[in-house]
Scaffold this active site. Structure first.
Site, PDB file in Angstrom:
ATOM      1  N   LYS C  67       0.851  -1.199   0.000  1.00 26.47           N
ATOM      2  CA  LYS C  67       0.000   0.000   0.000  1.00 26.47           C
ATOM      3  C   LYS C  67       0.886   1.249   0.000  1.00 26.47           C
ATOM      4  CE  LYS C  67      -4.020   1.911   2.453  1.00 26.47           C
ATOM      5  NZ  LYS C  67      -4.903   1.773   3.648  1.00 26.47           N
ATOM      6  N   SER C 142      -9.686   1.734   2.544  1.00 27.61           N
ATOM      7  CA  SER C 142      -8.811   2.504   1.686  1.00 27.61           C
ATOM      8  C   SER C 142      -7.751   1.672   0.968  1.00 27.61           C
ATOM      9  CB  SER C 142      -8.117   3.575   2.520  1.00 27.61           C
ATOM     10  OG  SER C 142      -7.300   2.981   3.497  1.00 27.61           O
ATOM     11  N   SER C 166      -9.923  -0.540   6.703  1.00 22.49           N
ATOM     12  CA  SER C 166      -9.304  -0.338   5.391  1.00 22.49           C
ATOM     13  C   SER C 166      -8.651  -1.575   4.783  1.00 22.49           C
ATOM     14  CB  SER C 166      -8.282   0.797   5.463  1.00 22.49           C
ATOM     15  OG  SER C 166      -8.956   2.032   5.522  1.00 22.49           O
TER      16      SER C 166
END
Ligand SMILES: [Zn+2]
Lengths: 479, 94, 478
Positions: C67, C142, C166
């Site tokens: 990420k 996210s 997330s």
């Protein structure tokens, strides 16, 4: 105008100069004189993703400060974020502590005695130092700032007083006492540039409280406060009043300048630092701090008074500097006579050092040599002015005291006078003289007395000869 | 609208976090943020008078490092800013 | 042990039937082919397919996507924000170090909602990521890029971060397995903070085995993170051996309350029958304080975020403005107003509000008190249950643009995921069915540091359901 006595409070920031590394990262605490931005890492420059880890020694050091100031240590404490934007703050928040919603300082309360008056301490806390700003061009025509973060993250102890100080001079005395105390406990070296900084607030009756920021040495504290006090008094006299505001000390122009920041606009939004677990100040941590504490100035003053019989005034002077009292202790250890050593240090050594512009720490004279010199003076082997010139070369060059008499021939006592003094001493010390007749070793006592009476102008060997002669004469006359 | 909401000053708050909002953003936010605050006010119903706040999810204390110096290759950090002058990091003027 | 995707892949690589260079080349091809559609990555590591590994460690050369809020030295790390554009970290996050050490091959930095603030990946400054099951729909967020990359086979493993769901939200929406570890299990050093007291880095994989494998590689004490916990090394793969006889599972009523799509609840109910048939007992349980979790979560997260994001001022890294005649305050405002997106601005303004004088107790402290209640509620329940279950997301993946106008409506979607972050507990999302060709995720919540328990439960369910999910847009190796 004497009614307009000011009320002054100080907020002092001292770097914990005993530490090897910064407060929350492993960068060196020795940042002075290094090329810009060579003493930085992701943590102290606020690189995204970096995290702080508390330096254990910083905690122990601040506990020592709290103990020395007789403050109440919080058994549970934590760090808080103080949120504000400023170019010297790499994270745009400062990891600090707070006494209010969102914080608990490491210690509250405590006091310092500034010569009969007590200045109360409000709180003691630990926080990180910001970076250093260098102006590109001059301050006024600056096109930009040049940031050096070498200092960013250095451990600071913040000490906030109650508004107990009543004059600019007292503020300076307070800071001197504080400095000496912190130096005693070995967490601070005030000779390092910028190691102690101070904000002050001052108000006079009827006026608003003015905070003065950016006082970067404690000599400036008295100047800044004196200026501000005069300014405020003048405004009151002219009926203008004093508004509550924050002002900046400009050390070059020696004035305070309004920052035009309304205090209510500042909202630091303190909240507990989520990246640092709270601290339980255990007995073990406090004991560890206590174990490494030396005897403190006020304890030492009591000791000098009770054990050595010094006057409190004398004791206070000796203790005013850690180096001086350590020197004193060592000389007394070699020579004894604490009262004599104390008065000699203060009457002869200190004025000499002052004249030479040498600090006690920088003097090259060894305590045992000073003790020997003092003993020689007391035994009349050397006179005061000669001793002082010898002391001078001891201080400056570290030379050993050499007590010789040949080079002081011109000031030597005449044989006639010496004979007279010997006769007087023999007459006065009849018993000692009788002892000496039986036991030649006891003669030394009389030699000492005579030499002393001569004020160092007599050669002890000659005195011994003369006295021996007297003894022989006496024996002969008794036969 | 209650007193609480009328005191919600988007502009002042934005300046506190160094944001300058466009007129459209300001308009949008004053509606949206007030609604979100209404939603926050649901907590008024929670019975928490005698409850201690939890700042840290785990109860851990006294995490320290030893006072040991370990220098970082600082040149790596000086490649990050867009403007560096003689090892100083440039920032806008006062 | 059932041979699911990751295990088969490892066996083929180890046996030599799928040479590592061929495997990596196929991954690079998959990325080249799928990226124009999915936009899972913000940055692909150039030449990752040419990586040569001397001795295969734990991860056996499997590809790992990271990420974009996790620092990797020299590789642009943006957090999905313009304000960090051009920022190349000076160091590796601890998890990145550990992946490299365990011979994982890092493929790139995945797309995300700006600073992890969102649950759709639409708030990325670099365009939304699309759901491999239906490119018109959001992948969740996210960590949407990471989940989409794994679901589509662009990468076989990925790291996400989970502040309020997330990892679990996109895992659920993309039909993959995602685990949010106990707070303190995985080092946060190098994770760019959104809300420090809530978030953890965690693994995303096609199957439970992959999740256990990657968790084993990244978990463990790190002296650089003061909130990391010193525990002995655990190989989570060993948790995947036993069955579920005698397991006590609680279905949390509040997680299946109003707002949960009927089709989602039916899927969860089917899983409940599966658990019972596997020998577990399932009972309903209530944790009333969970009803306050959402506002409490948002208050705490925004408060921490408003402070964390203060450092982005255009001076030391990332975005900068060239005009020189600026005073610092105006410069900061310009940089931040241009560099941050709408959602970030909303959250830092509100965060400043809940911490400001006069509102601190009313919002921030109250939220932290609610947090205490929720934590206590969970701890009470864990006296009677080995794990708790519920949906990961109350709804199915929705269309891109559908909810973006209304922040509050989006916040409501986190209802099932945030309680776990407030308490610091571990939780896993695993696919438990398809509805109209869209995946549904089941959430299993464990007690502190009981990752092994929830992995074991998830593994058993995975084997029993045997879903063999394959999204429309995917290129898988085995
Ligand atoms: Zn550092």
């Amino acid at each position: 105008m004497s009614e307009l006595k000011p009320i002054i409070g100080l907020e002092v920031h001292c770097q914990l100069t005993n530490l090897r590394s910064k407060l929350f990262c492993s960068c060196s605490a020795d940042y002075r004189g290094k090329p810009p931005n060579t003493n930085i890492c992701p943590v102290c420059i606020g690189e995204p993703g970096s995290l702080p880890v508390l330096n254990r020694e910083a905690l122990i050091s601040v506990l020592k400060v709290a103990i020395a100031l007789k403050a109440d240590i919080s058994r549970f404490t934590y760090f808080s974020r103080k949120n504000y934007f400023y170019p010297d703050l790499p994270k745009n928040f400062q990891i600090s502590q707070y006494d209010g919603a969102g914080g608990i300082p490491i210690a509250r309360g405590g006091s310092i005695d500034i010569g009969g008056r007590i200045v109360r301490i409000r709180r003691i806390q630990l926080e990180e130092d910001p970076g250093r700003i260098v102006y590109e061009g001059t301050i006024t025509s600056s096109t930009g700032l040049l940031m050096d973060y070498n200092r960013s993250g250095i451990a600071l102890v913040e000490i906030v007083t109650e508004p107990d100080i009543t004059s600019p001079r007292e503020a300076r005395v307070f800071l001197e006492k504080l400095r000496s105390l912190l130096e005693y406990i070995g967490v601070f070296d005030g000779s390092l540039e910028g190691a102690m900084r101070c904000d002050a607030n001052i108000s006079i009756p009827g006026g608003g409280r003015v905070e003065i920021k950016n006082i970067s040495s404690f000599h400036d504290v008295e100047k800044a406060l004196s200026f501000e006090l005069a300014r405020q008094k003048q405004r009151m006299v002219r009926g203008l009043g004093v508004i509550r505001e924050t002002r900046h000390w400009d050390p070059r122009r020696r004035i305070t300048v309004s920052l035009r920041v309304k205090e209510e606009e500042q909202d630091y939004r303190y909240f507990p630092e989520p990246d640092l677990p709270p601290i339980i100040v255990t007995d073990a941590l406090i004991e560890e701090a206590e174990r490494s504490m030396p005897i403190l100035p006020y304890e030492k003053i009591d000791l000098y008074v009770s054990k050595y019989g010094l006057s409190r005034g004398l004791a206070e002077i000796l203790v005013s500097s850690k180096d001086l009292s350590e020197l004193y202790d060592k000389i007394v250890e070699c020579y004894g006579k604490p009262g004599r050593v104390a008065s000699w240090l203060i009457e002869d050594l200190l004025p000499l050092l002052d004249k030479l512009g040498v600090g006690v720490k920088d003097s090259k004279a060894k305590p045992e040599d000073i003790a020997y010199l003092l003993k020689s003076i007391d035994e009349g082997l050397i006179d005061r002015s000669r001793a002082l010139s010898m002391l001078r070369s001891m201080v400056l060059e570290g030379s050993r005291p050499v007590i010789v008499f040949e080079h002081s021939l011109e000031s030597r006592i005449s044989l006639v006078e010496l004979d007279r003094i010997i006769s007087e001493v023999v007459e006065a010390e009849g018993k000692a003289f009788q002892d000496a007749i039986r036991n030649p070793k006891a003669l030394n006592y009389l030699v000492g007395l005579v030499v002393k009476r001569c004020g160092g102008r007599a050669d002890p060997r000659e005195v011994y000869k003369l006295l021996s002669k007297k003894v022989r004469e006496y024996r002969r006359s008794r036969r | 609208m209650s007193i609480r909401e009328s005191r919600f000053d988007v502009k002042r708050l934005a300046s506190l976090v160094k944001l300058r909002l466009s007129p459209e953003e300001e308009k949008l936010f004053s509606v949206q943020l007030s609604r979100i605050l209404e939603f926050f006010n649901r907590l008024d119903k929670a019975q928490v008078d005698d409850v201690e706040p939890t700042f840290h999810p785990l109860e851990i204390y006294n995490v320290f490092r030893e006072d040991i110096v370990s220098p970082y290759p600082s040149d790596k950090l000086l490649s990050l800013p867009s403007r560096v002058k003689e090892r100083y990091i440039w920032a806008p003027r006062m | 042990m059932k041979e699911t995707y990751t295990l088969k892949l490892i066996q083929e690589i180890e046996s030599g039937s799928l040479p590592l260079d061929e495997y990596l080349a196929r991954k690079a091809e998959a990325i080249a082919k799928l990226e124009p559609i999915l936009n899972s990555f913000i940055t692909v590591v150039k030449g990752f397919e040419k990586s040569r590994i001397e001795r295969l460690g734990l991860l056996k050369g499997l590809t790992v996507a990271i990420k974009d809020n996790i620092c990797m030295e020299g590789i642009e790390t943006t957090c999905g924000s313009l304000i960090l554009r051009g920022y190349k970290p000076s160091y590796d996050a601890t998890v990145v170090e550990r992946i490299k050490k365990n011979s994982g091959v890092i493929t790139g930095k995945t797309n995300m909602d700006e600073f992890a603030m969102g649950s759709t990946t639409e708030w990325s400054a670099f365009g939304p990521t699309r759901n491999p099951w239906d490119p018109c729909r959001v992948p969740g967020g996210s960590s949407g890029g990471s989940a989409a990359a794994v679901a589509s086979g662009e990468s076989d493993l990925a790291l996400g971060s989970d502040t309020g769901g997330s990892i679990r939200c996109p895992a659920s929406f993309c039909g993959v397995v995602g685990l949010k570890p106990t707070y303190g299990l995985v080092s946060r050093y190098g994770l760019i903070a959104y809300a420090n007291s809530l978030e953890q880095i965690g693994p995303i994989a096609r199957d439970v085995y992959g999740c256990a494998l990657l968790l084993t590689a990244i978990a463990g004490y790190d002296p650089r993170d003061s909130t990391s916990i010193d525990r002995s090394y655990t190989d989570y793969r060993y948790a995947l051996i036993e069955g579920l006889e005698g397991f006590r599972l609680g279905v949390v009523r509040e997680l299946l309350g109003e707002g949960v799509d009927q089709r989602v609840s039916s899927c969860i109910e089917e899983s409940i029958y599966r658990f019972e048939s596997l020998g577990a007992t399932v009972e309903e349980v209530s944790i009333p304080s969970i009803s306050f979790a959402l506002p409490a979560y948002y208050i705490i997260a925004m408060a921490e975020a408003s402070s964390n994001l203060a450092r982005y001022d255009g001076v030391r890294y990332g975005m900068s403005l060239s005009a020189r005649d600026y005073d610092w305050s105006r410069y900061y405002e310009d940089v931040r107003s241009r560099g941050f997106g709408l959602e970030v601005k909303r959250r830092i303004i509100l965060g400043a509000y809940v911490l400001s004088a006069g509102y601190y107790d009313r919002y921030y402290i109250k939220a932290l008190k609610v947090r205490t209640l929720i934590k206590k509620g969970f701890m009470e329940v864990f006296k009677r249950f080995d794990a708790l279950i519920g949906p990961s997301m109350p709804i199915l993946p929705f269309r891109i643009g559908e909810k973006i106008e209304d922040p509050l409506e989006l916040y409501m979607c986190d209802i099932d995921t945030v309680p776990v972050n407030l308490a610091g507990l571990p939780a896993i999302s695993i696919p438990c069915g398809l509805v109209d060709d869209l995946p549904v995720g089941l959430q299993i919540i464990g007690s502190y540091f009981c990752e092994d328990t929830i992995l074991r439960i998830a593994y058993n369910l995975e084997a029993a359901l045997d879903l063999r999910l394959k999204p429309v847009f995917s290129e898988v190796c085995v």
